[in-house]
Design an enzyme around this catalytic site. Sequence first.
Site, mmCIF file in Angstrom:
data_model
loop_
_atom_site.group_PDB
_atom_site.id
_atom_site.type_symbol
_atom_site.label_atom_id
_atom_site.label_comp_id
_atom_site.label_asym_id
_atom_site.label_seq_id
_atom_site.Cartn_x
_atom_site.Cartn_y
_atom_site.Cartn_z
ATOM 1 N N LEU A 33 0.822 -1.217 0.000
ATOM 2 C CA LEU A 33 0.000 0.000 0.000
ATOM 3 C C LEU A 33 0.855 1.266 0.000
ATOM 4 O O LEU A 33 1.904 1.322 0.642
ATOM 5 C CB LEU A 33 -0.920 -0.020 1.226
ATOM 6 N N HIS A 37 -3.410 4.244 -2.193
ATOM 7 C CA HIS A 37 -4.347 3.357 -1.483
ATOM 8 C C HIS A 37 -4.926 4.052 -0.247
ATOM 9 O O HIS A 37 -6.110 3.912 0.055
ATOM 10 C CB HIS A 37 -3.646 2.083 -1.019
ATOM 11 N N GLY A 149 -9.465 3.458 -7.425
ATOM 12 C CA GLY A 149 -8.682 4.592 -7.917
ATOM 13 C C GLY A 149 -8.966 4.874 -9.386
ATOM 14 O O GLY A 149 -9.144 3.948 -10.177
ATOM 15 N N GLN A 155 -10.048 -0.227 -15.741
ATOM 16 C CA GLN A 155 -10.544 -1.134 -14.697
ATOM 17 C C GLN A 155 -11.798 -0.547 -14.026
ATOM 18 O O GLN A 155 -12.769 -1.267 -13.762
ATOM 19 C CB GLN A 155 -9.452 -1.375 -13.654
ATOM 20 N N VAL A 178 -3.436 9.844 -7.005
ATOM 21 C CA VAL A 178 -2.441 10.534 -6.170
ATOM 22 C C VAL A 178 -1.096 10.450 -6.897
ATOM 23 O O VAL A 178 -0.750 9.392 -7.436
ATOM 24 C CB VAL A 178 -2.349 9.872 -4.774
HETATM 25 O O1 PAF Z 1 -6.576 -2.533 -8.645
HETATM 26 C C1 PAF Z 1 -6.185 -3.551 -8.024
HETATM 27 O O2 PAF Z 1 -5.369 -3.495 -7.109
HETATM 28 C C2 PAF Z 1 -6.722 -4.910 -8.444
HETATM 29 O O3 PAF Z 1 -6.917 -4.976 -9.810
HETATM 30 C C3 PAF Z 1 -7.998 -5.316 -7.684
HETATM 31 C C4 PAF Z 1 -9.157 -4.380 -8.003
HETATM 32 C C5 PAF Z 1 -7.737 -5.306 -6.186
HETATM 33 C C6 PAF Z 1 -8.429 -6.725 -8.104
HETATM 34 O O4 PAF Z 1 -7.443 -7.665 -7.825
#
Ligand code: PAF
Length: 284
Positions: A33, A37, A149, A155, A178
Amino acid sequence: MQTVSTVMALREHIGVWRRAGERVAFVPTMGNLHAGHYALIARARELAERVVASVFVNPTQFGPNEDFSRYPRTLAEDQRGLETAACDLLFTPDVSEMYPYGASAPVQVVVPIVTEDLDGAARPGHFTGVASVVTRLFNMVDADFGVFGQKDYQQLLVIRRLVRDLAMPIEIVAVPTVREANGLAMSSRNQYLDAGQRERARVIYATLQSMAAAFRAGQPIASIESDADRALRAAGLVPDYAVVRDADDLHERPDGVPADRVALIAARLGSTRLIDNLLIPKTD
Ligand code: PAF
């Protein structure tokens, strides 16, 4: 903060909160992280009484030649950071908890259209892996909000479509990217870069800003994209794409059609693949 690794323990904790009428915001992660995050956790804290995070490096979203085995795993540090960020519950399943029949032939969730191009084309199967694990996580974590994010823009669109099309009872909330002081978007993969590469990687955000300015100035999209490709190559990066697309569905839209747009870049620097994007809202 409690850490649990089984779905049963996870549901017990969340069930108590739910019965007390508390709302839950969920931040799925692959760990390692960073400030990006923690911005998601801070947004989750604003949204709900309870915050749940998960750390799971999902094997099904990595291609055979990608960095699954060397992806940084820093659980103890992540736990300390989440505790400080006032996360209530951390879910750290292992592969058999996530994929009871094994990760090699799991039930899969395929999201069409928005996955076909850009990272979907560059990383075959990646978004099926993401949609499949996010569906599992949403079935396990009974949450009101899922916080993601904007840095992983495609995604985000995949997850929005997944949730809407399958009528999942969860609201997806996006958090702005960020950045490091030089503009580089925060990413766990930045640590693969040496000091010189990190400095050169600033060209990605600078190029996105130039693309947005050129678009607003009326430069044709085709020439914006070729200028961007040239700027990235001049700094020693190898672009997978540098494009301006419709922000809602990532389709190509002709010049002059009013729509929110997004500039997106994916480029390799040495063996590291970096992605970033910048929204270009429609002007009236
Ligand atoms: O963005 C991420 O870290 C990953 O693609 C997720 C959404 C946790 C799925 O494994």
